[in-house]
Design a protein around this motif. Structure first.
Motif, PDB file in Angstrom:
ATOM      1  N   VAL A   1       0.830  -1.209   0.000  1.00 48.86           N
ATOM      2  CA  VAL A   1       0.000   0.000   0.000  1.00 48.86           C
ATOM      3  C   VAL A   1       0.862   1.256   0.000  1.00 48.86           C
ATOM      4  CG1 VAL A   1      -1.687   1.318   1.325  1.00 48.86           C
ATOM      5  CG2 VAL A   1      -1.941  -1.161   1.108  1.00 48.86           C
ATOM      6  N   TYR A   2       1.852   1.333   0.882  1.00 50.15           N
ATOM      7  CA  TYR A   2       2.692   2.529   0.957  1.00 50.15           C
ATOM      8  C   TYR A   2       3.446   2.747  -0.353  1.00 50.15           C
ATOM      9  CZ  TYR A   2       1.868   2.250   6.009  1.00 50.15           C
ATOM     10  OH  TYR A   2       1.283   2.193   7.256  1.00 50.15           O
ATOM     11  N   SER A   3       4.007   1.691  -0.889  1.00 43.69           N
ATOM     12  CA  SER A   3       4.791   1.825  -2.120  1.00 43.69           C
ATOM     13  C   SER A   3       3.913   2.248  -3.287  1.00 43.69           C
ATOM     14  CB  SER A   3       5.494   0.505  -2.440  1.00 43.69           C
ATOM     15  OG  SER A   3       6.361   0.117  -1.394  1.00 43.69           O
ATOM     16  N   MET A   4       2.685   1.706  -3.381  1.00 41.95           N
ATOM     17  CA  MET A   4       1.801   2.054  -4.496  1.00 41.95           C
ATOM     18  C   MET A   4       1.294   3.484  -4.364  1.00 41.95           C
ATOM     19  SD  MET A   4       1.663  -0.151  -6.839  1.00 41.95           S
ATOM     20  CE  MET A   4       0.427   0.807  -7.704  1.00 41.95           C
ATOM     21  N   VAL A   5       0.953   3.916  -3.153  1.00 42.46           N
ATOM     22  CA  VAL A   5       0.459   5.286  -2.976  1.00 42.46           C
ATOM     23  C   VAL A   5       1.538   6.291  -3.373  1.00 42.46           C
ATOM     24  CG1 VAL A   5      -0.277   6.993  -1.274  1.00 42.46           C
ATOM     25  CG2 VAL A   5      -1.243   4.691  -1.224  1.00 42.46           C
ATOM     26  N   ILE A   6       2.740   6.092  -2.874  1.00 43.26           N
ATOM     27  CA  ILE A   6       3.841   7.003  -3.228  1.00 43.26           C
ATOM     28  C   ILE A   6       4.161   6.894  -4.717  1.00 43.26           C
ATOM     29  CG2 ILE A   6       6.259   7.563  -2.797  1.00 43.26           C
ATOM     30  CD1 ILE A   6       5.900   6.497   0.036  1.00 43.26           C
ATOM     31  N   GLY A   7       4.151   5.677  -5.249  1.00 41.57           N
ATOM     32  CA  GLY A   7       4.441   5.492  -6.664  1.00 41.57           C
ATOM     33  C   GLY A   7       3.415   6.155  -7.566  1.00 41.57           C
ATOM     34  N   ILE A   8       2.137   6.098  -7.185  1.00 42.04           N
ATOM     35  CA  ILE A   8       1.087   6.729  -7.994  1.00 42.04           C
ATOM     36  C   ILE A   8       1.232   8.249  -7.976  1.00 42.04           C
ATOM     37  CG2 ILE A   8      -1.393   7.159  -8.109  1.00 42.04           C
ATOM     38  CD1 ILE A   8      -1.818   4.262  -7.210  1.00 42.04           C
ATOM     39  N   VAL A   9       1.506   8.821  -6.792  1.00 43.36           N
ATOM     40  CA  VAL A   9       1.667  10.275  -6.697  1.00 43.36           C
ATOM     41  C   VAL A   9       2.875  10.735  -7.517  1.00 43.36           C
ATOM     42  CG1 VAL A   9       2.132  12.185  -5.128  1.00 43.36           C
ATOM     43  CG2 VAL A   9       0.531  10.391  -4.460  1.00 43.36           C
ATOM     44  N   LEU A  10       4.017  10.061  -7.348  1.00 46.62           N
ATOM     45  CA  LEU A  10       5.201  10.431  -8.113  1.00 46.62           C
ATOM     46  C   LEU A  10       4.983  10.187  -9.602  1.00 46.62           C
ATOM     47  CD1 LEU A  10       8.093   9.065  -5.850  1.00 46.62           C
ATOM     48  CD2 LEU A  10       7.345  11.430  -6.139  1.00 46.62           C
ATOM     49  N   GLY A  11       4.273   9.103  -9.929  1.00 50.24           N
ATOM     50  CA  GLY A  11       3.996   8.824 -11.337  1.00 50.24           C
ATOM     51  C   GLY A  11       3.153   9.898 -11.977  1.00 50.24           C
ATOM     52  N   LEU A  12       2.168  10.431 -11.231  1.00 47.54           N
ATOM     53  CA  LEU A  12       1.344  11.519 -11.753  1.00 47.54           C
ATOM     54  C   LEU A  12       2.194  12.758 -12.017  1.00 47.54           C
ATOM     55  CD1 LEU A  12      -1.419  12.727 -12.415  1.00 47.54           C
ATOM     56  CD2 LEU A  12      -1.698  13.246  -9.985  1.00 47.54           C
TER      57      LEU A  12
ATOM     58  N   SER B   1      12.966  -0.003   2.142  1.00 43.70           N
ATOM     59  CA  SER B   1      12.245  -0.883   1.215  1.00 43.70           C
ATOM     60  C   SER B   1      11.117  -0.129   0.519  1.00 43.70           C
ATOM     61  CB  SER B   1      11.683  -2.088   1.975  1.00 43.70           C
ATOM     62  OG  SER B   1      12.709  -2.827   2.603  1.00 43.70           O
ATOM     63  N   VAL B   2      10.353   0.666   1.279  1.00 43.46           N
ATOM     64  CA  VAL B   2       9.260   1.438   0.689  1.00 43.46           C
ATOM     65  C   VAL B   2       9.804   2.442  -0.323  1.00 43.46           C
ATOM     66  CG1 VAL B   2       7.453   3.120   1.180  1.00 43.46           C
ATOM     67  CG2 VAL B   2       7.716   1.118   2.641  1.00 43.46           C
ATOM     68  N   VAL B   3      10.896   3.107   0.022  1.00 39.02           N
ATOM     69  CA  VAL B   3      11.487   4.089  -0.895  1.00 39.02           C
ATOM     70  C   VAL B   3      11.941   3.420  -2.187  1.00 39.02           C
ATOM     71  CG1 VAL B   3      13.446   5.644  -1.234  1.00 39.02           C
ATOM     72  CG2 VAL B   3      12.162   5.710   0.906  1.00 39.02           C
ATOM     73  N   GLY B   4      12.629   2.300  -2.065  1.00 39.36           N
ATOM     74  CA  GLY B   4      13.113   1.618  -3.265  1.00 39.36           C
ATOM     75  C   GLY B   4      11.989   1.123  -4.154  1.00 39.36           C
ATOM     76  N   LEU B   5      10.967   0.527  -3.566  1.00 41.31           N
ATOM     77  CA  LEU B   5       9.850   0.011  -4.355  1.00 41.31           C
ATOM     78  C   LEU B   5       9.035   1.130  -4.987  1.00 41.31           C
ATOM     79  CD1 LEU B   5       8.582  -2.839  -1.978  1.00 41.31           C
ATOM     80  CD2 LEU B   5       9.830  -3.127  -4.125  1.00 41.31           C
ATOM     81  N   SER B   6       8.779   2.201  -4.232  1.00 38.56           N
ATOM     82  CA  SER B   6       7.938   3.283  -4.745  1.00 38.56           C
ATOM     83  C   SER B   6       8.631   4.059  -5.850  1.00 38.56           C
ATOM     84  CB  SER B   6       7.543   4.218  -3.601  1.00 38.56           C
ATOM     85  OG  SER B   6       8.693   4.769  -2.981  1.00 38.56           O
ATOM     86  N   LEU B   7       9.921   4.304  -5.746  1.00 40.20           N
ATOM     87  CA  LEU B   7      10.629   5.031  -6.799  1.00 40.20           C
ATOM     88  C   LEU B   7      10.667   4.223  -8.095  1.00 40.20           C
ATOM     89  CD1 LEU B   7      13.626   6.650  -4.869  1.00 40.20           C
ATOM     90  CD2 LEU B   7      11.511   7.718  -5.643  1.00 40.20           C
ATOM     91  N   ASN B   8      10.795   2.926  -7.986  1.00 42.15           N
ATOM     92  CA  ASN B   8      10.742   2.088  -9.186  1.00 42.15           C
ATOM     93  C   ASN B   8       9.344   2.064  -9.779  1.00 42.15           C
ATOM     94  OD1 ASN B   8      10.116  -0.981 -10.201  1.00 42.15           O
ATOM     95  ND2 ASN B   8      12.125  -0.272 -10.869  1.00 42.15           N
ATOM     96  N   GLU B   9       8.334   1.967  -8.923  1.00 44.89           N
ATOM     97  CA  GLU B   9       6.955   1.913  -9.410  1.00 44.89           C
ATOM     98  C   GLU B   9       6.538   3.221 -10.051  1.00 44.89           C
ATOM     99  OE1 GLU B   9       3.412   0.442 -10.425  1.00 44.89           O
ATOM    100  OE2 GLU B   9       5.079  -0.684  -9.557  1.00 44.89           O
ATOM    101  N   ALA B  10       7.061   4.348  -9.574  1.00 47.90           N
ATOM    102  CA  ALA B  10       6.691   5.651 -10.131  1.00 47.90           C
ATOM    103  C   ALA B  10       7.023   5.733 -11.618  1.00 47.90           C
ATOM    104  CB  ALA B  10       7.411   6.762  -9.371  1.00 47.90           C
ATOM    105  N   ALA B  11       8.110   5.100 -12.037  1.00 47.83           N
ATOM    106  CA  ALA B  11       8.486   5.145 -13.455  1.00 47.83           C
ATOM    107  C   ALA B  11       7.438   4.462 -14.323  1.00 47.83           C
ATOM    108  CB  ALA B  11       9.856   4.493 -13.642  1.00 47.83           C
ATOM    109  N   TYR B  12       6.874   3.368 -13.849  1.00 44.55           N
ATOM    110  CA  TYR B  12       5.855   2.650 -14.630  1.00 44.55           C
ATOM    111  C   TYR B  12       4.497   3.348 -14.547  1.00 44.55           C
ATOM    112  CZ  TYR B  12       9.316  -1.052 -14.899  1.00 44.55           C
ATOM    113  OH  TYR B  12      10.456  -1.747 -15.152  1.00 44.55           O
ATOM    114  N   MET B  13       4.159   3.884 -13.376  1.00 41.85           N
ATOM    115  CA  MET B  13       2.895   4.588 -13.243  1.00 41.85           C
ATOM    116  C   MET B  13       2.878   5.863 -14.071  1.00 41.85           C
ATOM    117  SD  MET B  13       0.716   2.911 -11.561  1.00 41.85           S
ATOM    118  CE  MET B  13      -0.430   4.257 -11.696  1.00 41.85           C
ATOM    119  N   ALA B  14       4.036   6.489 -14.266  1.00 37.94           N
ATOM    120  CA  ALA B  14       4.093   7.698 -15.075  1.00 37.94           C
ATOM    121  C   ALA B  14       3.645   7.417 -16.506  1.00 37.94           C
ATOM    122  CB  ALA B  14       5.516   8.266 -15.071  1.00 37.94           C
TER     123      ALA B  14
END
Length: 313
Positions: free
Chosen positions: A79-90, A161-174
């Motif tokens: 949940v934490y990684s996806m929320v941060i990833g979605i915001v950064l991806g936007l 772990s959350v930082v690493g996962l969310s930063l990677n996910e942000a690239a795909y969500m973008a």
């Protein structure tokens, strides 16, 4: 119609006689279905009597407190990684669409790096972040150093772990968000401006609701993928997640297979819930699109509504 034509028509289809419909037969389809059912039954019967699976131990550890706590931590990571990833991806998606070439280039380089390197390697780097950046140098690079600040704080492994996962996910969500925004026809924004809507109102009422039908399906897939990607946090190293705890317990009991089955059952349980939620979200945002759309093309006098703006063509 002549008498001869009427006679031929009466002889082809006798008046008052019902047409008898014959059901199509599919012997190949039935054969394949029977074979698949037999294979599944044989696999289940074989797995039930395999001693290596050790089903009593599976039942013993399935609801073990250590496993259930680890499952909760896995959900938190997801949940934490996806929320941060979605915001950064936007934010990255908006940067990619920006007319500013510098902003667009920065976003492109970010996507290039994080999509081009394996997430496991990225997590290893994040696990070594305190060794890479153990001080802050204040001064002019290669000229003069005014002060050096030592960094003694070691961030928790869960945070890394959350930082690493969310930063990677942000690239795909973008890319997912950018594709969704670009899927909305430009005429929708023009029609909204003609009605006096501001940019924020246009995005909130017109563009984003229509782009959600494109964004939701891949985002649901990314959430499910993130749930399984959390198993890679061992590279940080963080071992309190579901797979990490199952691995640690199996190292103590020397029975890895039952613990792998336990972890797999928990992952299947979570992904099943996520798939059901994804189905209802897709159904909610795809209303009026696709096969369920009213067929008005055949009526030349029917008005055509322009995507929720209220214009009539």
């Amino acid at each position: 119609m002549t008498d001869s034509q009427g006679a031929r028509g009466d002889s082809a289809v006798p008046s008052g006689e019902a047409i008898r419909a014959v059901r199509l037969r599919h012997p190949g389809r039935i054969t394949v279905a029977v074979i698949l059912i037999l294979l599944v039954v044989l696999f289940v019967l074989d797995a039930a009597q395999r001693t290596a699976f050790d089903w009593p131990d599976v039942g013993k550890y399935l609801f073990d407190q250590r496993i259930s706590q680890a499952a909760l931590i896995t959900l938190q990571l997801t949940v934490y990684s996806m929320v941060i990833g979605i915001v950064l991806g936007l934010i990255l998606a908006i940067m990619r669409l920006s007319p500013n070439p510098v902003v667009k280039a920065v976003s492109w380089v970010y996507l290039w790096i994080f999509r081009g390197t394996p997430v496991y390697v990225q997590l290893v780097f994040w696990g070594l972040i305190t060794l890479i950046y153990n001080s802050i140098i204040i001064g002019i690079p290669f000229v003069h150093t005014w002060d050096v600040i030592k960094i003694d704080w070691v961030p928790p492994l869960f945070f890394i772990s959350v930082v690493g996962l969310s930063l990677n996910e942000a690239a795909y969500m973008a890319e997912i968000v950018r594709a969704g925004l670009l899927s909305v026809d430009a005429g929708q924004e023009e029609a909204a401006k003609a009605l006096g809507m501001s940019w924020g109102q246009t995005m909130r009422r017109i563009v984003i609701p229509q782009s959600m039908r494109v964004i939701i399906p891949p985002t649901g897939n990314e959430v499910i993928s993130m749930l399984k990607t959390t198993t890679l946090v061992a590279a940080v190293p963080f071992s309190l997640d579901l797979f990490g705890r199952a691995r640690d317990i199996s190292a103590e009991t020397f029975v890895p297979i039952p613990l792998l089955i336990v972890a797999s059952l928990w992952y299947l349980f979570f992904t099943s819930i996520l798939m059901v939620g994804q189905y209802f979200l897709e159904k909610r945002f795809s209303r009026g699109i696709g096969r369920g759309r009213p067929a008005i093309e055949n009526d030349p006098d029917a008005p055509v509504i322009v995507g929720g703006v209220g214009g009539v063509r």
